[in-house]
Scaffold this motif. Structure first.
Motif, PDB file in Angstrom:
ATOM      1  N   VAL A   6     -26.136  -3.169 -20.546  1.00 52.33           N
ATOM      2  CA  VAL A   6     -25.752  -2.897 -21.930  1.00 52.33           C
ATOM      3  C   VAL A   6     -26.397  -3.965 -22.810  1.00 52.33           C
ATOM      4  O   VAL A   6     -26.160  -5.161 -22.630  1.00 52.33           O
ATOM      5  CB  VAL A   6     -24.220  -2.930 -22.116  1.00 52.33           C
ATOM      6  N   LEU A   7     -27.229  -3.525 -23.740  1.00 52.51           N
ATOM      7  CA  LEU A   7     -27.873  -4.472 -24.650  1.00 52.51           C
ATOM      8  C   LEU A   7     -27.030  -4.616 -25.913  1.00 52.51           C
ATOM      9  O   LEU A   7     -26.807  -3.654 -26.643  1.00 52.51           O
ATOM     10  CB  LEU A   7     -29.275  -3.987 -25.021  1.00 52.51           C
ATOM     11  N   SER A   8     -26.542  -5.830 -26.139  1.00 53.14           N
ATOM     12  CA  SER A   8     -25.745  -6.119 -27.339  1.00 53.14           C
ATOM     13  C   SER A   8     -26.308  -7.382 -27.956  1.00 53.14           C
ATOM     14  O   SER A   8     -25.604  -8.332 -28.249  1.00 53.14           O
ATOM     15  CB  SER A   8     -24.279  -6.313 -26.959  1.00 53.14           C
ATOM     16  N   ALA A   9     -27.616  -7.368 -28.139  1.00 53.55           N
ATOM     17  CA  ALA A   9     -28.314  -8.601 -28.492  1.00 53.55           C
ATOM     18  C   ALA A   9     -28.583  -8.718 -29.991  1.00 53.55           C
ATOM     19  O   ALA A   9     -29.033  -9.749 -30.446  1.00 53.55           O
ATOM     20  CB  ALA A   9     -29.619  -8.691 -27.710  1.00 53.55           C
ATOM     21  N   SER A  10     -28.324  -7.678 -30.749  1.00 54.20           N
ATOM     22  CA  SER A  10     -28.456  -7.624 -32.214  1.00 54.20           C
ATOM     23  C   SER A  10     -29.529  -6.645 -32.652  1.00 54.20           C
ATOM     24  O   SER A  10     -30.376  -6.221 -31.860  1.00 54.20           O
ATOM     25  CB  SER A  10     -28.730  -8.979 -32.869  1.00 54.20           C
ATOM     26  N   THR A  11     -29.489  -6.312 -33.905  1.00 59.70           N
ATOM     27  CA  THR A  11     -30.436  -5.374 -34.524  1.00 59.70           C
ATOM     28  C   THR A  11     -31.878  -5.848 -34.379  1.00 59.70           C
ATOM     29  O   THR A  11     -32.805  -5.046 -34.361  1.00 59.70           O
ATOM     30  CB  THR A  11     -30.060  -5.222 -36.009  1.00 59.70           C
ATOM     31  N   PHE A  12     -32.059  -7.160 -34.278  1.00 65.96           N
ATOM     32  CA  PHE A  12     -33.418  -7.687 -34.105  1.00 65.96           C
ATOM     33  C   PHE A  12     -33.759  -7.837 -32.630  1.00 65.96           C
ATOM     34  O   PHE A  12     -34.821  -7.452 -32.182  1.00 65.96           O
ATOM     35  CB  PHE A  12     -33.561  -9.040 -34.806  1.00 65.96           C
ATOM     36  N   GLU A  13     -32.838  -8.437 -31.867  1.00 66.96           N
ATOM     37  CA  GLU A  13     -33.159  -8.811 -30.494  1.00 66.96           C
ATOM     38  C   GLU A  13     -33.140  -7.633 -29.531  1.00 66.96           C
ATOM     39  O   GLU A  13     -33.884  -7.610 -28.561  1.00 66.96           O
ATOM     40  CB  GLU A  13     -32.213  -9.908 -30.011  1.00 66.96           C
ATOM     41  N   THR A  14     -32.302  -6.631 -29.784  1.00 64.25           N
ATOM     42  CA  THR A  14     -32.252  -5.490 -28.871  1.00 64.25           C
ATOM     43  C   THR A  14     -33.567  -4.700 -28.892  1.00 64.25           C
ATOM     44  O   THR A  14     -34.185  -4.508 -27.832  1.00 64.25           O
ATOM     45  CB  THR A  14     -31.014  -4.619 -29.152  1.00 64.25           C
ATOM     46  N   PRO A  15     -34.065  -4.264 -30.056  1.00 60.42           N
ATOM     47  CA  PRO A  15     -35.357  -3.551 -30.027  1.00 60.42           C
ATOM     48  C   PRO A  15     -36.504  -4.466 -29.574  1.00 60.42           C
ATOM     49  O   PRO A  15     -37.442  -4.007 -28.918  1.00 60.42           O
ATOM     50  CB  PRO A  15     -35.567  -3.108 -31.481  1.00 60.42           C
ATOM     51  N   ARG A  16     -36.393  -5.751 -29.901  1.00 61.24           N
ATOM     52  CA  ARG A  16     -37.439  -6.692 -29.477  1.00 61.24           C
ATOM     53  C   ARG A  16     -37.548  -6.692 -27.948  1.00 61.24           C
ATOM     54  O   ARG A  16     -38.641  -6.594 -27.379  1.00 61.24           O
ATOM     55  CB  ARG A  16     -37.060  -8.093 -29.980  1.00 61.24           C
ATOM     56  N   GLN A  42     -26.787   5.601 -24.865  1.00 61.32           N
ATOM     57  CA  GLN A  42     -27.762   5.442 -23.786  1.00 61.32           C
ATOM     58  C   GLN A  42     -29.177   5.672 -24.308  1.00 61.32           C
ATOM     59  O   GLN A  42     -29.427   6.627 -25.049  1.00 61.32           O
ATOM     60  CB  GLN A  42     -27.450   6.438 -22.672  1.00 61.32           C
ATOM     61  N   ILE A  43     -30.092   4.782 -23.934  1.00 63.75           N
ATOM     62  CA  ILE A  43     -31.486   4.942 -24.352  1.00 63.75           C
ATOM     63  C   ILE A  43     -31.998   6.289 -23.813  1.00 63.75           C
ATOM     64  O   ILE A  43     -31.830   6.580 -22.621  1.00 63.75           O
ATOM     65  CB  ILE A  43     -32.356   3.777 -23.796  1.00 63.75           C
ATOM     66  N   HIS A  44     -32.552   7.095 -24.712  1.00 62.39           N
ATOM     67  CA  HIS A  44     -33.045   8.417 -24.298  1.00 62.39           C
ATOM     68  C   HIS A  44     -33.967   8.282 -23.093  1.00 62.39           C
ATOM     69  O   HIS A  44     -34.936   7.524 -23.128  1.00 62.39           O
ATOM     70  CB  HIS A  44     -33.848   9.083 -25.436  1.00 62.39           C
ATOM     71  N   GLY A  45     -33.641   8.971 -22.027  1.00 63.08           N
ATOM     72  CA  GLY A  45     -34.545   9.071 -20.892  1.00 63.08           C
ATOM     73  C   GLY A  45     -34.491   7.900 -19.914  1.00 63.08           C
ATOM     74  O   GLY A  45     -35.203   7.910 -18.914  1.00 63.08           O
ATOM     75  N   VAL A  46     -33.664   6.870 -20.171  1.00 61.84           N
ATOM     76  CA  VAL A  46     -33.555   5.777 -19.192  1.00 61.84           C
ATOM     77  C   VAL A  46     -32.114   5.721 -18.703  1.00 61.84           C
ATOM     78  O   VAL A  46     -31.195   5.397 -19.455  1.00 61.84           O
ATOM     79  CB  VAL A  46     -33.956   4.409 -19.794  1.00 61.84           C
ATOM     80  N   LYS A  47     -31.935   6.036 -17.433  1.00 63.23           N
ATOM     81  CA  LYS A  47     -30.595   6.071 -16.867  1.00 63.23           C
ATOM     82  C   LYS A  47     -30.030   4.655 -16.775  1.00 63.23           C
ATOM     83  O   LYS A  47     -30.732   3.727 -16.354  1.00 63.23           O
ATOM     84  CB  LYS A  47     -30.664   6.686 -15.465  1.00 63.23           C
ATOM     85  N   GLY A  48     -28.789   4.486 -17.179  1.00 63.00           N
ATOM     86  CA  GLY A  48     -28.113   3.201 -16.991  1.00 63.00           C
ATOM     87  C   GLY A  48     -28.406   2.160 -18.054  1.00 63.00           C
ATOM     88  O   GLY A  48     -27.877   1.052 -17.986  1.00 63.00           O
ATOM     89  N   LEU A  49     -29.235   2.507 -19.048  1.00 59.44           N
ATOM     90  CA  LEU A  49     -29.555   1.511 -20.078  1.00 59.44           C
ATOM     91  C   LEU A  49     -28.895   1.905 -21.405  1.00 59.44           C
ATOM     92  O   LEU A  49     -29.164   2.974 -21.947  1.00 59.44           O
ATOM     93  CB  LEU A  49     -31.071   1.394 -20.252  1.00 59.44           C
ATOM     94  N   ILE A  64     -25.771  -7.900 -22.131  1.00 58.74           N
ATOM     95  CA  ILE A  64     -26.639  -8.920 -22.726  1.00 58.74           C
ATOM     96  C   ILE A  64     -26.179  -9.170 -24.159  1.00 58.74           C
ATOM     97  O   ILE A  64     -26.345  -8.315 -25.027  1.00 58.74           O
ATOM     98  CB  ILE A  64     -28.112  -8.455 -22.750  1.00 58.74           C
ATOM     99  N   GLY A  65     -25.599 -10.317 -24.401  1.00 59.57           N
ATOM    100  CA  GLY A  65     -25.148 -10.647 -25.756  1.00 59.57           C
ATOM    101  C   GLY A  65     -23.630 -10.693 -25.833  1.00 59.57           C
ATOM    102  O   GLY A  65     -22.940  -9.911 -25.183  1.00 59.57           O
ATOM    103  N   THR A  66     -23.094 -11.639 -26.628  1.00 57.59           N
ATOM    104  CA  THR A  66     -21.645 -11.845 -26.657  1.00 57.59           C
ATOM    105  C   THR A  66     -21.058 -11.743 -28.064  1.00 57.59           C
ATOM    106  O   THR A  66     -20.037 -12.342 -28.363  1.00 57.59           O
ATOM    107  CB  THR A  66     -21.277 -13.225 -26.077  1.00 57.59           C
ATOM    108  N   GLY A  67     -21.709 -11.009 -28.949  1.00 50.08           N
ATOM    109  CA  GLY A  67     -21.126 -10.770 -30.270  1.00 50.08           C
ATOM    110  C   GLY A  67     -20.077  -9.660 -30.197  1.00 50.08           C
ATOM    111  O   GLY A  67     -19.554  -9.361 -29.113  1.00 50.08           O
ATOM    112  N   ALA A  68     -19.827  -9.042 -31.335  1.00 47.26           N
ATOM    113  CA  ALA A  68     -18.768  -8.037 -31.409  1.00 47.26           C
ATOM    114  C   ALA A  68     -19.004  -6.889 -30.423  1.00 47.26           C
ATOM    115  O   ALA A  68     -18.090  -6.478 -29.706  1.00 47.26           O
ATOM    116  CB  ALA A  68     -18.662  -7.501 -32.832  1.00 47.26           C
ATOM    117  N   GLY A  69     -20.246  -6.371 -30.351  1.00 42.99           N
ATOM    118  CA  GLY A  69     -20.538  -5.246 -29.471  1.00 42.99           C
ATOM    119  C   GLY A  69     -20.387  -5.602 -28.004  1.00 42.99           C
ATOM    120  O   GLY A  69     -19.686  -4.927 -27.248  1.00 42.99           O
ATOM    121  N   GLY A  70     -21.030  -6.691 -27.589  1.00 42.54           N
ATOM    122  CA  GLY A  70     -20.957  -7.136 -26.192  1.00 42.54           C
ATOM    123  C   GLY A  70     -19.532  -7.487 -25.802  1.00 42.54           C
ATOM    124  O   GLY A  70     -19.083  -7.193 -24.684  1.00 42.54           O
ATOM    125  N   GLY A  71     -18.813  -8.111 -26.718  1.00 38.31           N
ATOM    126  CA  GLY A  71     -17.422  -8.473 -26.457  1.00 38.31           C
ATOM    127  C   GLY A  71     -16.569  -7.240 -26.227  1.00 38.31           C
ATOM    128  O   GLY A  71     -15.794  -7.167 -25.275  1.00 38.31           O
TER     129      GLY A  71
END
Lengths: 485, 771
Positions: free
Chosen positions: A245-255, A437-444, A24-31
């Motif tokens: 894989v969440l690569s949506a940004s510092t704002f959008e990923t936690p949101r 990986q998000i603590h306690g969530v497999k695959g995220l 999710i997301g196409t910036g530097a991380g997602g790329g």
């Protein structure tokens, strides 16, 4: 018609696919994640999907486009940016770019490594970081050659080093400088996230959808199963995926995580951004022989100095097009671009606004941010250092009415926002484990600036890319494990 | 500012005598090489502390640690030197200098230095790595018998290691001793790396050391260059360069000679005890003092009123409809781009209003091959997605295709730029001399060059074979490709030329109005004078745009279509359609018959009077395979004939209500003869190459498929056989010009370069008419 320059897949079709990895997301991380996975998997039967909420905007980093000069590039950047800070007075400078390639469409490609001292508190070892930095630097063409032979850089570097500031060096920049190779891989100079996707496509196909907004991560009994997305017409689709894989940004990923009801004490907290001090000075053209060239010097932080100082110039001609006339000026303008360390603190955070939702029904974010006493002392130190460096270099600093020679940009203005899904061992003070990986969530997983636990004072993109490649390697490894069990 | 320092041990082994002597000359820095006859690295901590105390007491500083690192044979064990390095770093920090002097290892006598290159680089790299880590600067000094004895090899070390912590100490006499003229041969190479100067002078024939300026080490030249480059740093007086031999008298002679030289040349040096304050702070981890200033005020927020909403500034049609243009260009391909570029370049601040309209949308902001986004395969997919197969409804011109979009077909052209041969231009209404001038202008602005494939060995092999077989005019293809590397901040992201570069450059000179998705449907002519054009947007809203001068650059199909639909009569408009008879083959090259390094192959055999055709072939770099397919094209002359024509189709209209076009086209008997000659020529070339497997089939491409169609508004003096005059102006209508392939009276080479040259010439004429 206008922007069909990269193959995309209709959402209907993507909703009928079960993805091995969905990014999710196409910036530097997602790329970086997409590139690494496609490069390692090659043409196997795995399914890789990429979701971008913005549209196609530019097919390369903006400065590579012949009609751009720095003024037009800044104006276009301003035009396409969503001013998040307008609704968040404590983080007034924050802005977002929703587009394929994200903020790397407009970045300045400065790519230093973080000071090694930083990793002492990280769950990743120095050796591992070095290895992944090396990979990231190679794929992004990072070198210190951009200013080579430019007398402005050479002479000021000599002066700084002679004064004992031996840590000063020409800035590392993600740019391909060789003569354009016709008929091969393009002649774009500055690197951008789009190059990751192009490179990924050369290894294997993947599904891409733009103008598709991820609104909810779906988790069943501790395991990720997919993502709910809305099309631009607000039509909902479920995209099934074994790994997200969440690569949506510092704002959008936690949101997205918070809105999906994913629990984690640290999610959204520990928001950081460098304090951002600017200054302008001048030097006489007569100080430099031909060729004047361009100026880019980076003075990194040290064990006892918690800020980075960049010298850039001259005037708006750090980069310019071959046909642009750089005028012969008697006075050269030199810009100080300084980033100060900011402590990760629990109370600096991104939360969901209980009253306001966006057009997709997702709550807007609220940002709480302030500088600690220590952060403020560093800001004052930066101001002192600018004076000292300008005297070493012979730069004269003078303020014009209404234009102070040294000034502080509003919080959030530098695109170095980070930390809201920080990496760590302890789930009470971190959101993801050492592999992202998000603590306690497999695959995220998370792969963007938000995973960085502490930011030192260096520009973040290279570090985010290095970590994203590492997370991709871990995902590939986990997938192999799964195949065996 | 120059700071003088000296090798004290060349004055006396006694530190006090050193300091007395130096103080008398106003010098307060010492290169620490030895004290009391011992090398600096061998001094124990007690002695070191004593030296420091005595230096401090008299206000002396150390400018560098002159270590013996790198002065051992390259064949000796390196490990002890790493220990030396640690000691040198300790001393550097202790004495507060960033500089440690090293050399590049002794090469065994009579052996070839390059044999030891890897080992030398490995060792200096290791040392540099430590220096980077410890924040000290290594000063590599050139020296005879060492690997780095000449400018080239010294540069090799500095360039290969490429670190700001490895700088160069320039020693002119050591170059001289290695038979290298220091300023003539070495300095130009190593100049960017110089951070330190060792000054002594000597005679070239006897090798005798002499006071600076009196010998052959080009000292005056050196000081002149330092003055020009505004060198700031140390010049070290090292009168003899022989450690252990102290000669105070000679030192004084040398120091005085140098100072006289400096004064004579107006080079300033700090006479008295210089400002040492910040310099001595080096021993902490950063020389920047943790000083706190007042908290900086908030930066003023500048909000610019204008925004830019796309990668090129656009003007709404509503706004363009309210402007009275001095010149309006219709079409943004090669012809329109060139005309606009020339107008903007020449007019700059003249207050003229210049506009351009383009029927298509914004597509790519640069040539498709400049974008790393596209692989070859994806580029082809993209090109086919933006190409309209016009030929589908043109049975006699079935290969025809169009690209509507900013930049037109130039965002995907092959960029081959040969000139049309002069025997054909001599039939045109323009003197050959003038054409050649405009060719030069066009070639310069489009970066046309032949260097692109020149360096490739296969190209040279092939050219030799062709010349030997009678194709003596064979040459590398001139391509419009910028192959300059990015340097000094000038970014060369757009290698292959496209018309968008014309627009970009024009924007740099002055603003102009540009509208895309703006379809010109009718020209407005009042009493023989151009008045404006009716333009329709995709939502079918129409606008009148007023213009005193209009340049039609809409293409060989669209320009006559617009003229005919606007009822502008001219017996030649739409007629004399020409196109090359295009032959092609797909020969397979036997990979084994070519060397390992392929490089790029691009060969052109130009059109001549005797062989009225052009042959063009080449190969792109591809993955390793046994067989490589070559791109192989031939273009034959086609006679311009009245009956080959485009005309308005009375039965079919487009969505704007403009009649679609229809084409009559066939080859004359003469054309067919040329096709046969061409086919025979291509076969001869293939045999001459000697690298082709089998007998590739040569086939005729569909007319229009080569994108070379031209001639439908041909240039000439006679209004019965031409549509425009020699300046591109429609006969009899003032202010109406054509600048695209349609004005070419004949072909004979890929047309783009010629169209650009003519468009620039037409722009010059318009500028002249406006005066």
């Amino acid at each position: 018609m206008r922007n069909n320059w990269i193959p995309s897949t209709p959402l209907e079709q993507m909703a009928n696919t079960e993805y091995d990895v969905l990014i999710i997301g196409t910036g530097a991380g997602g790329g970086a994640v997409t590139w690494r996975i496609c490069e390692q998997w090659g043409k196997n039967e795995k399914k890789v999907g990429v979701v971008e909420s913005g549209d196609f905007l530019l097919p390369t980093q903006a400065a590579n486009i012949p009609t751009m000069n720095s003024e037009r590039m800044n104006k276009l950047h301003e035009y396409v940016s969503k001013p998040l800070g307008r609704f968040n007075p404590e983080f007034q400078g924050a802005k977002q770019v929703f587009a394929f390639g994200g903020r790397t469409l407009f970045w300045n490609a400065i790519t230093p490594r973080l000071n090694q001292l930083e990793f002492r508190q990280w769950p990743v070892t120095v050796q591992e970081m070095e290895a992944y930095y090396t990979i990231a630097e190679r794929i992004m063409n990072v070198s210190r050659e951009y200013t080579k032979g430019s007398q402005m850089t050479e002479i000021l570097l000599n002066r700084l080093q002679w004064k004992g500031i031996t840590e000063a060096a020409s800035a590392p920049i993600a740019a391909e400088l060789g003569p354009g190779i016709y008929g091969q891989e393009g002649s774009d100079v500055f690197f951008g996230a789009i190059d990751f996707f192009a490179n990924a496509l050369n290894h294997r196909p993947f599904d891409l959808t733009v103008k598709t907004r991820a609104v909810q991560v779906l988790v069943e009994s501790g395991e990720v199963v997919g993502v709910k997305v809305l099309s631009s017409e607000k039509k909902p689709y479920i995209l099934k995926a074994k790994t997200v894989v969440l690569s949506a940004s510092t704002f959008e990923t936690p949101r997205l995580l918070l809105h999906s009801g994913i629990k984690g004490k640290a999610i959204g907290h520990y928001l950081m951004n460098h304090s951002f001090v600017l200054a302008t000075g001048t030097m006489s053209r007569e100080e430099f022989p031909e060729p004047l060239g361009t100026l880019s010097i980076l003075i990194p932080s040290t064990s006892d100095r918690h800020y980075q100082i960049q010298l850039r110039g001259p005037n708006g001609y750090f980069w310019y097009q071959p046909y642009q006339t750089k005028p012969f000026l008697k006075e050269l303008e030199i810009n100080f671009v300084c980033s100060g360390e900011v402590d990760p603190r629990f109370e600096n955070k991104v939360t969901l606004d209980p009253y306001k939702t966006d057009e997709f029904g997702v709550p807007e974010v609220q940002i709480h941010f302030s500088y600690s006493k220590k952060d403020q002392a560093i800001i004052r130190e930066i101001a002192g250092a600018i004076e000292q460096i300008s005297s070493f270099c012979g730069i004269s600093m003078h303020s014009k009415p209404g234009q102070p020679s040294i000034c502080l940009m509003p919080p959030g203005d530098q695109n170095h926002d980070s930390g809201t899904c920080r990496m760590g061992k302890d789930p009470s003070t971190s959101a993801v484990n050492k592999y992202g990986q998000i603590h306690g969530v497999k695959g995220l997983y998370v792969a963007d600036n938000s995973v960085i636990p502490s930011i030192g004072s260096a520009n973040l993109t290279l570090t985010t890319v290095a970590l994203a490649i590492r997370t991709a390697d871990y995902i590939i490894h986990q997938d192999q494990e799964r195949a065996f069990t | 500012m120059i700071t003088l320092t000296a090798f004290g041990d060349e004055i006396s082994p006694d530190l006090e005598i050193q300091m007395d002597t130096l103080a008398s000359e106003g010098i307060y820095y010492i290169d620490l090489r030895g004290v009391g006859g011992k090398n600096v690295l061998q001094l124990n901590d007690e002695v070191v502390a004593e030296v420091k105390k005595r230096l401090d007491a008299r206000g002396f500083r150390i400018s560098s640690i002159a270590s013996p690192i790198g002065i051992i044979p390259i064949t000796d064990d390196f490990t002890p030197q790493l220990n030396d390095m640690r000691r040198a770093i300790y001393l550097a920090k202790y004495f507060g200098t960033p500089y440690i002097r090293i050399r590049s290892f002794i090469i065994p006598q009579g052996e070839y230095p390059l044999k030891y290159r890897d080992e030398v680089l490995r060792r200096i790299k290791d040392l540099t790595h430590i220096a980077e880590h410890e924040s000290v600067i290594l000063l590599l000094e050139n020296d005879t018998t060492m690997y780095g004895d000449t400018g080239e090899r010294t540069l090799d070390i500095l360039q290969s290691i490429n670190s700001t912590n490895l700088r160069f100490a320039f020693d002119p006499v050591n170059f001289l001793r290695s038979s290298v003229l220091p300023m003539t041969h070495a300095y130009p190479l190593v100049e960017p790396y110089i951070s330190y100067i060792h000054l002594k002078d000597a005679q070239i024939d006897t090798g005798k050391v002499v006071p600076p300026g009196k010998g052959d080490a080009e000292i005056v030249k050196l000081l002149t260059s330092l003055k020009e480059k505004r060198y700031s740093g140390f010049i070290s007086i090292e009168p003899k360069g022989m450690p252990g031999i102290a000669d105070r008298d000679f030192f004084l002679v040398a120091a005085k000679a140098l100072k006289t030289l400096l004064n004579k040349m107006g080079l300033k040096w700090d006479k008295n005890n210089p400002d040492l304050d910040t310099y001595s702070k080096f021993s902490t981890s950063s020389a920047i003092k943790p000083k706190q200033a007042s908290f900086p005020p908030a930066c003023p927020q500048v909000i610019s009123p204008e925004t830019v909403d796309s990668w090129i500034p656009l003007t709404p049609l509503e706004k363009m409809a309210q402007t009275d243009y001095d010149v309006l260009v219709i079409g943004s391909g090669a012809g329109g781009g060139a005309a606009l570029w020339r107008l903007c370049d020449q007019w700059r601040n003249k207050g003229k209003r210049v506009g351009m309209i383009e029927a298509g949308d914004l597509l790519l902001p640069t040539h498709v091959e400049n974008l790393g986004l596209f692989s070859r395969e994806r580029a082809l997919q993209y090109i086919s997605s933006i190409t309209r197969p016009l030929g589908k409804r043109l049975p006699e011109f079935s290969g025809a295709k169009q690209v509507f979009g900013l930049g037109g077909r130039t965002i995907q052209w092959a960029a081959a730029c040969p000139r049309i041969p002069s025997y054909l231009i001599s039939q045109w209404p323009i003197p050959l001399k003038e054409m050649n001038i405009y060719y030069k202008i066009a070639e310069q602005v489009m970066n046309v060059n032949k260097t692109f494939s020149k360096s490739s060995l296969p190209t040279r092999i092939i050219l030799n074979r062709l010349w030997a077989n009678g194709f003596y005019k064979a040459t590398s293809i001139p391509f419009a490709v910028d192959i300059t590397p990015t340097k000094y901040g000038v970014i060369h992201s757009n290698a292959v030329f496209s018309s968008i570069l014309f627009l970009a450059e024009a924007l740099n000179y002055r603003p102009f109005d540009l509208a895309v998705n703006a379809r010109a449907v009718q020209l407005l002519i009042e009493k023989g004078k151009t008045a404006g054009v009716k333009v329709v947007s995709p939502d079918l809203k129409s606008y009148w745009i007023k213009a005193k001068t209009i340049v039609l650059s809409a293409s060989t199909f669209e320009t006559p279509r617009l003229l005919l639909h606007s009822e502008i009569s001219g017996p030649a408009i739409g007629h004399f359609l020409i196109d090359h008879s295009a032959l092609a083959a797909n020969p397979i090259i036997n990979r084994k018959l070519l060397p390992e390094d392929l490089g790029r192959i691009g060969i052109l055999i130009p059109n001549t009077k005797d062989n009225p055709y052009q042959i063009e072939f080449g190969m792109l770099e591809k993955p390793l395979q046994d067989e490589l397919e070559m791109i192989f094209h031939g273009y034959g002359n086609v006679e311009p004939r009245f009956e080959n024509m485009i005309f308005l189709d009375p039965y079919e209209r487009d969505k704007y209500g403009v009649p679609k076009i229809q084409v009559h086209f066939n080859f004359s008997n003469r054309d067919r003869v040329v096709i046969q000659q061409l086919a025979a020529g291509m076969e001869r070339v293939l045999t001459s190459l000697g690298i082709i497997d089998g007998q590739p089939k040569i086939y005729l491409r569909a007319p229009g498929d080569d994108n070379h169609e031209s001639g439908t508004c041909r240039m000439g003096n006679d209004p019965y056989t031409s549509a425009v005059n020699k300046f591109g102006q429609i006969h009899g209508i003032s202010g109406l010009y054509v600048a695209d392939n349609s004005i070419l009276p004949t072909l004979g080479a890929n047309p783009t370069l010629t169209t650009v040259a003519l468009a620039i010439r037409t722009a010059d004429y318009i500028i002249h008419q406006n005066k």
